[in-house]
Structures are given as C-alpha cells and as structure tokens.
Design a protein around this motif. Structure first.
Motif, PDB file in Angstrom:
ATOM      1  N   PRO A  45       4.246  26.619 -30.899  1.00  0.00           N
ATOM      2  CA  PRO A  45       4.637  27.978 -31.301  1.00  0.00           C
ATOM      3  C   PRO A  45       3.436  28.845 -31.633  1.00  0.00           C
ATOM      4  CG  PRO A  45       5.951  26.324 -32.444  1.00  0.00           C
ATOM      5  CD  PRO A  45       4.848  25.597 -31.753  1.00  0.00           C
ATOM      6  N   ALA A  46       3.516  30.105 -31.277  1.00  0.00           N
ATOM      7  CA  ALA A  46       2.413  31.028 -31.552  1.00  0.00           C
ATOM      8  C   ALA A  46       2.123  31.115 -33.047  1.00  0.00           C
ATOM      9  CB  ALA A  46       2.747  32.410 -31.012  1.00  0.00           C
ATOM     10  N   SER A  47       3.136  30.891 -33.853  1.00  0.00           N
ATOM     11  CA  SER A  47       2.951  30.972 -35.306  1.00  0.00           C
ATOM     12  C   SER A  47       2.035  29.882 -35.831  1.00  0.00           C
ATOM     13  CB  SER A  47       4.316  30.883 -35.993  1.00  0.00           C
ATOM     14  OG  SER A  47       4.949  29.658 -35.628  1.00  0.00           O
ATOM     15  N   ALA A  48       1.750  28.891 -34.995  1.00  0.00           N
ATOM     16  CA  ALA A  48       0.905  27.774 -35.431  1.00  0.00           C
ATOM     17  C   ALA A  48      -0.578  28.038 -35.169  1.00  0.00           C
ATOM     18  CB  ALA A  48       1.339  26.495 -34.728  1.00  0.00           C
ATOM     19  N   ASP A  77      -3.076  29.394 -36.630  1.00  0.00           N
ATOM     20  CA  ASP A  77      -4.080  29.049 -37.638  1.00  0.00           C
ATOM     21  C   ASP A  77      -4.247  27.540 -37.796  1.00  0.00           C
ATOM     22  OD1 ASP A  77      -4.479  31.692 -38.040  1.00  0.00           O
ATOM     23  OD2 ASP A  77      -3.288  31.816 -39.888  1.00  0.00           O
ATOM     24  N   GLY A  80       4.786  30.331 -26.310  1.00  0.00           N
ATOM     25  CA  GLY A  80       3.845  29.946 -27.364  1.00  0.00           C
ATOM     26  C   GLY A  80       2.443  29.780 -26.815  1.00  0.00           C
ATOM     27  N   TYR A 138      -4.579  34.950 -29.109  1.00  0.00           N
ATOM     28  CA  TYR A 138      -4.678  34.534 -30.510  1.00  0.00           C
ATOM     29  C   TYR A 138      -5.929  35.174 -31.071  1.00  0.00           C
ATOM     30  CZ  TYR A 138      -7.822  31.214 -28.231  1.00  0.00           C
ATOM     31  OH  TYR A 138      -8.796  30.664 -27.450  1.00  0.00           O
TER      32      TYR A 138
END
Ligand SMILES: [Zn+2]
Length: 880
Positions: free
Chosen positions: A41-44, A46, A60, A415
C-alpha cells in the motif's frame, strides 16, 4: 534451493506459486532466483524507505525484493497485495494505460553523429555503449565538432578519488561557436543553459543511451533543422551522460552474462551486480545477504544531495538501495556535479518561500528509469510547495504533452524522497529541475532489449526538446501558448509569409494527473520575428488568428529589411488567455538571394555635364552600395541607400571603382570603369619655342586646346590661326618672325576661340652693347575667344561666353614701338625691362618660370584691361 526457501518463507506462498507457474523457469540461471516485484500500500511509504521502490501503480508501491524482503515487510506489518517475479513481469502483457506502447524496432545502426560515421564504440547487452565508450564519445564529438562541442572534465568518480581505477566525470557543452562563449562563472555570463543528466542510478541503462541520442540529434541538426539551429544559437546544452560511471561499469559487465526473457530484456538473478543502483563507495558495506538486488555497496546518488538530506525515503543502512551516505554531498559524484551546476546557473536560493524571478534562465532534466513519470520539485515533501509552482508545474506538463508521462511531484505520483538533485537545484540555484522516469515493466523494466531504444527515444525526446527550448525563459514561456507548427515562405516583395498553428492545450493530459493539469485558455495573439537568436528579439509582428479558440491557425507577413534579412530563423510565439507568451518556436527563414547587378559597368562621361546615373539591382530586400576599391570620378557621389550616382565630373581621364552591393544576405562586387572626356574647346594654352626671343628671331607657337575645366583636349598648333599685334611680324603657320623688338601680343584663334600671349622681343645687340639682362618673354594673360581679334594689335575685349575668361589685354605701345635695333627696351618707360606678371601683386618672381603659361592667369585678366593696365604694372615694377 532459493525458490524453496521463498515458498517456505512467508504467507506469500500462494502468490509466488502463481507467479512461478506463469513464468518460464529459464528466466533465471539454474539454481538462482531473480527478484520479485511486491506491491504494498502507498500508505506504507515511510516503512519502506530503505527498500528499493521502483514504481507506483494504482494499487500501491512496487518494491524490488529478494526472498528476505518479504520477511522484512511482514516484520514491519506491511501487507503485500501482489507479488510477481521481475523476470515474469518485464516485457510482458499490456503496458499500463498511461504508457503509450510502442513496438521494438530494428535499429539499422547504432546512432552516431554524422562526422563520426564508422567510428566503433564498445557495447554491451546488444548495443548499449559502455562507460568507456561514453568517455571516448565525449572526446570524439569535441574533436569532430569543435565549433559546437567542448568536453568538460569536472571531477573524478569515487573509485578514482580512492585510487581504485574509476573514471573522470565528464560533460559536454554544446552550443554554436562554443569556443567563443564565456566560461561558466557562477551563472553570471553566457547563454541560457539547459542541462541534461543521466544514469545517476547505474542500472537505469536506457537513460545514457537517450542522452547520447540527444547529443547526436543536436550535432546532426545544427544548420539543418531550424529548431536545433536556433536552440544552439541561443542556448548552451550541457549533457552529463553518466552521473555514476563506477556503478555503471558493474552493471555493464554483469549484464553480459545475465539471462534474458523471450522479448530480449535482461532478467538478472538476485546475486547479479547488474542490480547496482548506487556508486562504488563500499566503506561501510557489511551485507547480510548475497542478494545484490537488495543489499549492495554504494551511496544512492539521488539521496546524497545537500538539500533536505536525510529526509523521506532515505536509509542510513549502507547496504540499502537508498543509502544516503555519511553526510550531505559526501560523494565526489555529487560534490563535483553540484559545483559544476553552480557554475552554470549561479546561486539563487529560493528555499521554500522566496520565488525565483521570472527572468531567471536555465532548466535541468535528469533521466531515470522506470515508470513513465515527469517529476517536478519538491520531491522531499508532498505538502511543501515550491514558490514558483505554477510555471514549474506548467513546464513539466508541457514536457509530458507528447509522451503522456504521469506528471507531478514525487510524492503525488511515486513517493517522497529527499536528498535528490531536483530539490537541491531548485532551492539552491533557483532553476526549474525535473526527473524523468522512463519506461515501464512492460517495456523491459531496468534492462530493456536494445531494440526498444528507438521507442524510448520517440517518447522521451519531445519533453527534452521542450525543456531545452524554453530554458531561456522557463518561468514564463511554459505558461504561454505553444506553437505547434510553423511554415514560412517568401513573398514576391521580399516579405516573409508565416503560417501555422498554436495551442494552449499542449499539456500532458494523462488521466491520473488531471487534477494538477494547468487550465487551458484561448490563444489570444501570435507574433513572428525574423532573427538569429531568440534571446535578442526586440520587435515582432502581430499575425492574425483565423478563428479564436484554444487551438488556432495563424498567418501574416513579416517585412524584411536589410537589418534582419540575414537572420536564419523565423520565430513565432503565442499568447494565451493568461497573458503569457509561450516559447519562441523556430522555422527556417525562407532563402533570400544575394543581389544581382543588372546595369552597365562602363560609363563614358563628358566633363562638366551633370550626371544622374543609377546602379540597378535585383534584390528582394534593399541593398547598400559602397565603394570598396578605387574611386569614382571626382565630382560624382554614390548614394549608399539607392545606388544613385549623381554629380558633375570635371577632370578628364579614366577611373575605376569597385562598388559592393550588399543586401544582408550576400553581396556582389561590381567593377565600374569611367572615361571622362574633356568638354568643348574653351581656350588655348599658348607657349613659344624660345624663352627670350630677340629681334629677328623666329619662334614656334604651340597651342594646346583646353576646355573650361582645365582639361587638355588636343594640340591645336597646326589648326589655329595666329595673328600679332605688331603688323610687321611675319606669320607662317605657327611660326612667327619678329622684325622689331617690342612687346608682341600673339593671338591664336580657331572656331571662335582665341587666346593671346604677350611676347617681349628684345633688341639685337649692336656694337658690343649689353644684352638685355632679363628674359623678355612676358606672359600675356590674354585669353579671348574673340573672332574679331586682328593682327594689327589692340585685341578687342569681347564676351568670351564662359565667364571665366577675361578680355584680351590691350598693350598700348607695341604698334608704335621703336625699331628694335636701336633700343634694348624701347617700350618701357624708365628703361627697365618690362616684366609683367599677371596677378603681380604678390609674386612677380614667377614670371620667369611661368611666363609662357597662361592657363592659371585667367582670373587676373581684369587687371590688364584697358590701356593703362600694362603701364600700371610696369610702373609698379619700377618701384621694386
Ligand atoms: Zn533512478
């Protein structure tokens, strides 16, 4: 074994099995595994900063992974939503919707600039030129194109700095008349600069190949293609083909033995050094795995730049693909490239709140792979915006217009990543900077077959070209309209008729970028100018727009005069509804011809006649006329603007003058010959054969005919009729015998023109007497075109008809002179030798030397008018 280990390693087993079932086992060498592409997922983002994120998809982020990577993700609680083997995915299936597909094309020959035809360069992996070949190429083009190229060695690679071989860091500077351009000096002088850099990440092999092709396009196009010609006439293009030569040498060696898939793309095993991304700095390298794809030495050269160093997507682990190095700009590749860029652009700190001025020039593009992106700063943060966001964004979308690359900030489309080049360049130098990510997994991933290169070039080149052509005004030109087509032809009257099309819709319109895409407006005006340098266009002509709209057709005429007829380009630009002018687009200026002279080259003139001549030429534009050699006849004047030749020549004789007729395009040198002949007979110059004739002598009279302007016409001695004021003189033809000593006025007459001379005849010495002490020839400034002159003396003053002549002087004494035999100077009162000087007021001494020449004395004839004149002169003489 590795595969079994993978299967057992995690919950990915079902996905992996599926992947293996699809992929040919031959993709990796026997016993070796290739990397996986894991989607998270793109939210990962970091949580995976130290991993090798190669692409973002709608699902993602895609991580290049070895078997251990899955465990790492699991430990961090990052779920994997998709897993495919790299070998199975590259070159397969349909490309992503945004990536316009292209077929692999057969390359007829590895492209080299024309003057390097036949030069061999070392290649690897089917045609990619080696790092050594790039070094050779930089030198070769500088040698073969010295008017356009300089090779610049700006530093040394990490290996070279550390005594391990390595390479020099090279760039080429390409611009017209390159040797005459000022050296880079903190951006203070010189033409606007466009910098293209490539292959900071060693495994992104397509990128330097595209830079090579761009250099080739420029060198082959200069003087041929109007866009390229005008670009290099106005802009310096700097190309750094290979940011990371140490890493590249690892890759090129490893790829030679890497397995390939069915489409010819390389699919290296995890252990292959072909995966090298970073430089060769191995100082702190302590791997825990032999998988070079996930653990490799080196510093990530796109995480080591000194702005926001240590921020997003950087790793402090020296084995990580995103290892940032020990300190900002610690790596020689970055230190030295930063220094070069500072010299090229000059420092201008924008940071985050100070916008660069609209007048700032220069643009930077760095080529990476892969994902089909155009990325603009800031890349370190999604939320922090550059102060110059609108033009920087517009410029990026103009660059992606043709190729449809997804366009945005790194964090918007991929990112966030810190310590990169584009953030440093914008924030420290105030110059717009862009990253391209070229290609997709479908087009071969990191290692496309060489046969795919033409397709990559076709997609990438339009963006590079736009960035370069707008580099003279990057903060304004991208905001204006775009001229997409220009045609220019010459009209009958020398004007240039320009037509074409312009649009404001030339922004990349890829669907996922739609929210960022700048709004479009109508094209409101179009201008054209004839010039050589787009930086020096002062005046432009408005063209008319057929039908208003966002895309328009335009046309109009440009007047051509001599000051711009030599310009080699027609430039056109379009203004849009925001009031911004787009970049000048060049078209070839239609050929103008040098002037052709159509007039005479030989002129026969007559002295004193007023002339109104012309030097006619055929020329589409006005020409200038200049005498470059020789001289025109005195009295004639050449009008430099019209070629009119006017005035009055007075001096007879030949002359030659070379006139250069120049219309700015070319010139013709015309040699003109002039023959000025004397005007009509106006008087005679009389001379006698004896300097001091004595009583009884016979003299010969020579009569040279002159015109009014002092030009000698001919010797008329045989044609004139001589008469004398002393009727005892014996005249036979042009011979006169004096029987008496006294002043004699001899007059020559022909066709109504007569001139007199005063001859003082001295007595013959008798009985040992003393001879006359002085020359007795007395000039008689007596010129008269008088047909009524008589031999018996007393010439009658008449109207000479020329104004410059004086009536004949009238000696008073000769007719009654005492016989010469009895008196030395019978006619002179006081016994002095008569010595009459015309104009004798200041130089009576000239008598002796000029006594027989009358021509110069015409003006003083008036002094001798009347009976008293000679007496007066004699009297004055006696007073000396
Ligand atoms: Zn890269």
């Amino acid at each position: 074994m590795a595969i079994r280990k993978l299967v057992a390693a995690s919950a990915l087993s079902t996905l992996l099995i599926g992947g293996l079932a699809l992929g040919p086992p031959a993709a990796a060498a026997p016993g070796e595994a290739g990397p996986q592409l894991l989607t998270v997922p793109a939210s990962a983002a970091d949580l995976i900063a130290d991993l090798d994120v190669v692409e973002a998809t709608n699902d993602g982020l895609v991580v290049l992974a070895d078997p251990e990577t899955a465990g790492i993700l699991a430990q961090r609680g990052v779920s994997v939503t998709r897993s495919v083997s790299y070998a199975d995915s590259v070159g397969q299936g349909s490309p992503a919707p945004r990536a316009r597909s292209f077929a692999a094309a057969a390359e007829p020959a590895y492209p080299v600039p024309a003057r390097l035809a036949g030069t061999e360069y070392a290649t690897y992996f089917g045609g990619y030129r080696t790092s050594a070949a790039y070094e050779q190429f930089a030198g070769d083009i500088a040698e073969k194109y010295p008017e356009l190229v300089q090779r610049v060695n700006f530093g040394r690679s990490w290996n070279k700095v550390n005594g391990r071989g390595g390479s020099d860091l090279l760039a080429v500077r390409i611009t017209a008349d390159v040797a005459k351009q000022p050296a880079p000096d903190n951006g203070q002088q010189g033409r606007p600069r466009f910098v293209l850099a490539a292959q900071a990440h060693a495994r992104e092999i397509i990128t330097s190949e595209l830079a090579w092709r761009y250099a080739t396009e420029l060198l082959n196009g200069y003087g041929v293609d109007p866009q390229i010609t005008s670009l290099l006439d106005s802009t310096e293009v700097w190309i750094n083909f290979q940011n990371n030569p140490d890493g590249i040498r690892l890759v090129e060696t490893a790829l030679e033995t890497s397995p390939k898939n069915a489409t010819g793309d390389a699919v290296p095993a995890n252990s292959s050094r072909a995966w090298q991304r970073k430089n060769a700095n191995d100082t702190l390298f302590a791997p825990t795995s032999a998988n070079w794809s996930s653990q490799q030495y080196g510093v990530d050269l796109n995480r080591n730049w000194a702005y926001k160093w240590g921020g997003a997507s950087t790793s402090t682990n020296p084995t990580s693909p995103s290892y940032l190095g020990v300190s900002p700009s610690s790596e020689p590749e970055i230190t030295q490239f930063s220094a070069l860029l500072t010299e090229l652009f000059g420092e201008y700190r924008t940071e985050s709140d100070s916008a660069a001025p609209e007048t700032r020039t220069g643009t930077y593009v760095n080529l990476h792979a892969y994902a089909d992106y155009v990325i603009y700063p800031y890349a370190y943060s999604t939320t922090d915006a550059v102060p110059n966001l609108e033009p920087i964004k517009a410029n990026a979308f103009r660059q992606s217009f043709v190729n449809g690359f997804q366009t945005g900030k790194a964090g918007e489309i991929l990112y966030n990543n810190a310590g990169n080049d584009i953030d440093w360049i914008y924030s420290q130098l105030g110059v717009p900077a862009y990253t391209y990510e070229i290609g997709t997994g479908a087009t071969g991933g990191f290692f496309p077959a060489y046969s795919r290169v033409p397709g990559f070039w076709e997609k990438t080149a339009p963006g590079i070209r736009f960035a370069a052509e707008a580099a003279y005004a990057p903060y304004t030109a991208a905001l204006g309209g775009v001229v997409t087509e220009v045609d220019a032809v010459r009209g009958e009257d020398g004007t240039v008729t320009v037509s074409g099309s312009a649009t404001d819709e030339a922004y990349g319109n890829e669907r996922t970028s739609a929210a960022r895409r700048p709004a479009t407006t109508d094209i409101t005006a179009v201008q054209a100018a004839l010039a050589t340098d787009r930086n020096a266009i002062n005046e432009a002509t408005a063209l008319s727009i057929a039908t208003p709209g966002k895309t328009v057709i335009f046309s109009g005429d440009i007047a051509v005069d001599r000051t711009n007829s030599a310009a080699n380009s027609v430039f056109v630009r379009a203004q849009n509804g925001s009031g911004e002018w787009g970049p000048w687009r060049a078209a070839a200026a239609p050929a103008l011809d040098a002037p052709v002279y159509t007039g005479d080259t030989e002129f026969d003139l007559v002295a004193g006649e007023e002339q109104a001549l012309s030097l006619p030429v055929t020329s589409a534009v006005p020409a200038s006329f200049t005498v470059t050699e020789g001289a025109l006849p005195a009295g004639l004047t050449l009008n430099e603007a019209t070629g009119a030749l006017t005035g009055t020549a007075r001096v007879a004789g030949p002359s030659t003058a070379t006139v250069r007729i120049d219309n700015g395009v070319g010139h013709v040198d015309v040699e003109l010959t002039f023959a000025v002949s004397a005007a009509e007979l106006a008087r005679f110059a009389l001379s006698i054969s004896a300097e001091a004739p004595q009583q009884g002598d016979t003299i010969t009279v020579t009569a040279l005919g002159h015109d009014d302007f002092g030009n000698v016409i001919a010797d008329y001695s045989d044609r004139v009729t001589l008469t004398s004021s002393v009727d005892t003189d014996i005249i036979e033809g042009n011979r006169v015998t004096f029987r008496h000593a006294s002043p004699h006025v001899i007059t020559a007459t022909l066709d109504g023109v007569s001139t007199s001379i005063l001859v003082e005849v001295t007595p013959v010495i008798i009985d040992g007497g003393t001879p006359s002490p002085t020359p007795s020839v007395i000039p008689s400034p007596s010129v008269s075109p008088s047909p009524t002159a008589t031999p018996s003396g007393t010439p009658t003053p008449t109207d000479g008809g020329t104004g410059s002549e004086a009536p004949t002087a009238a000696p008073t004494t000769p007719p009654s002179a005492t016989p010469a035999t009895s008196s030395a100077t019978p006619a002179v009162p006081g016994g002095q030798t008569p010595s009459v000087t015309p104009g004798a007021t200041d130089s009576p001494e000239e008598i002796a030397t000029t006594g027989i020449e009358l021509a110069g004395f015409v003006a003083v004839m008036g002094l001798l008018l009347g009976a008293g004149a000679l007496l007066a002169l004699r009297r004055r003489r006696t007073e000396v």
